[in-house]
Scaffold this motif. Sequence first.
Motif, short mmCIF file in Angstrom:
data_model
loop_
_atom_site.label_atom_id
_atom_site.label_comp_id
_atom_site.label_asym_id
_atom_site.label_seq_id
_atom_site.Cartn_x
_atom_site.Cartn_y
_atom_site.Cartn_z
N MET A 11 39.60 34.10 -37.25
CA MET A 11 39.41 33.53 -35.93
C MET A 11 38.15 34.08 -35.29
SD MET A 11 41.65 34.24 -32.52
CE MET A 11 43.17 33.90 -33.32
N THR A 12 37.31 33.23 -34.71
CA THR A 12 36.12 33.69 -34.03
C THR A 12 36.44 34.10 -32.62
OG1 THR A 12 35.52 31.52 -33.19
CG2 THR A 12 34.72 32.09 -35.39
N THR A 13 35.53 34.89 -32.03
CA THR A 13 35.70 35.28 -30.63
C THR A 13 35.77 34.06 -29.74
OG1 THR A 13 34.45 37.28 -31.09
CG2 THR A 13 34.72 36.67 -28.78
N GLU A 14 34.91 33.04 -30.04
CA GLU A 14 34.87 31.86 -29.18
C GLU A 14 36.19 31.10 -29.23
OE1 GLU A 14 30.99 33.30 -30.11
OE2 GLU A 14 32.61 32.66 -31.42
N LEU A 68 26.30 40.79 -35.51
CA LEU A 68 26.01 39.86 -36.60
C LEU A 68 26.83 38.58 -36.40
CD1 LEU A 68 26.20 42.28 -39.66
CD2 LEU A 68 24.13 41.21 -38.76
N PRO A 69 26.35 37.45 -36.91
CA PRO A 69 27.18 36.24 -36.89
C PRO A 69 28.46 36.46 -37.67
CG PRO A 69 24.90 35.72 -37.48
CD PRO A 69 25.03 37.21 -37.51
N ILE A 70 29.54 35.90 -37.21
CA ILE A 70 30.83 36.15 -37.87
C ILE A 70 30.84 35.66 -39.31
CG2 ILE A 70 31.99 34.01 -37.19
CD1 ILE A 70 34.44 35.85 -36.50
N GLU A 71 29.99 34.69 -39.63
CA GLU A 71 29.93 34.15 -40.99
C GLU A 71 29.03 34.99 -41.91
OE1 GLU A 71 28.95 32.47 -38.30
OE2 GLU A 71 30.65 31.12 -37.90
N ILE A 86 35.93 41.30 -34.17
CA ILE A 86 35.66 42.66 -33.68
C ILE A 86 34.41 43.22 -34.36
CG2 ILE A 86 36.53 45.03 -33.71
CD1 ILE A 86 39.37 43.81 -33.41
N ILE A 87 34.34 43.05 -35.67
CA ILE A 87 33.20 43.58 -36.43
C ILE A 87 31.91 42.86 -36.05
CG2 ILE A 87 32.22 43.77 -38.76
CD1 ILE A 87 35.20 44.15 -39.70
N ALA A 88 31.97 41.54 -35.92
CA ALA A 88 30.79 40.77 -35.54
C ALA A 88 30.26 41.21 -34.19
CB ALA A 88 31.12 39.28 -35.53
#
Length: 359
Positions: free
Chosen positions: A1-4, A114-117, A107-109
């Motif tokens: 899941m992304t932050t957005e 960095l971009p989550i991808e 969390i790491i992104a």
Amino acid sequence: MTTEVAAKRIKMDTVKIGTHNGHFHADEALAVYMLRMLPQYASSALVRTRDPALLDTCHTVVDVGGVYDDSKLRYDHHQREFTTTFPNHQTKLSSAGLVYMHYGKAIIAQHTRLPIEHPDVDLLFQKLYDDFVEAIDANDNGINKYDANKLEEAGIQEKFKSGGITLPALVGDLNHDDPLNPGISRNTTEEPQAEEDYRFGQASTLMGNAFLRKLHGAATAWLPARSIVKTAFEERSKQHESTQLLVLPRAGVPWKEHLYNIEQEAGLPTEKQILFVIYPEKEEPGSKWRIQAVSKDMASFVNRKSLPEPWRGVRDAELDAVLGPDVEDGAVFVHASGFIGGHKTEAGVRAMAAKAIAG
């Protein structure tokens, strides 16, 4: 899941995280902290209760409620039928593992910007689970690191107790009021829940700080080292005709785990595995150089090939004499076990490596 995506689920002015009250553990303490690392949870209120009606008012619930459903933001693992594990692992998840599995990349992104991808986010995602979160999952689910029956059969006994210094044990200690470190109120008969919630907050901070330290170290030291080791691995044919010598250009590179992973990814046959790694002892110009044998695996003290037996435990001029004219003078030492040695110059340590590989 992304932050957005996560942010769209939650209204900023009504965010509440729910977990159970009473005795608390490391897993929900970490789960709550990890959620609060994300912007949409940064100002969240915490509701600690087992009352289903109160839990229903919470947008996200961890470690209580009898439901695991990411679409409903419910992350309990105590159900009889619950068997969920992290991808490619066998340890059943706790609330910490569930939250990490769904929110860890975000969390790491955010932490690394960095971009989550980005592939580095995925590397760190796997690294942090292996090095930190899985142990929390195992502890909460009562999974031992070793098979107790096999240990008993082998006659292996503990030399001392270490359980009291683990993070879950330290969290457990916070369940008991400490008169030397008072919480909100000393009158716990009037405000027992407030006192308990205060100590849970301490536990959550303890777990979260440990997680953050692991994340920061992995992102700033472990991850950059991978590209250094990978480049050295790709250039190994330039360093020695055997291709079994790895040359690192700088000191202090944590190379072992990366080397094993890169060899495995490359499908390197056993007879072509790296035998020795050389690197400068310090960053400064004119530094001495080290040669180190590669062990069979991360946990082993057995080397793929040790430095030659006649060199072991010998130092300085005596070692120069043993090495012979093919190696310029300036040898420093070789450890008695044959796993590491040193020379004053890069050329000298390269010559030591060449003789060790050929021998």
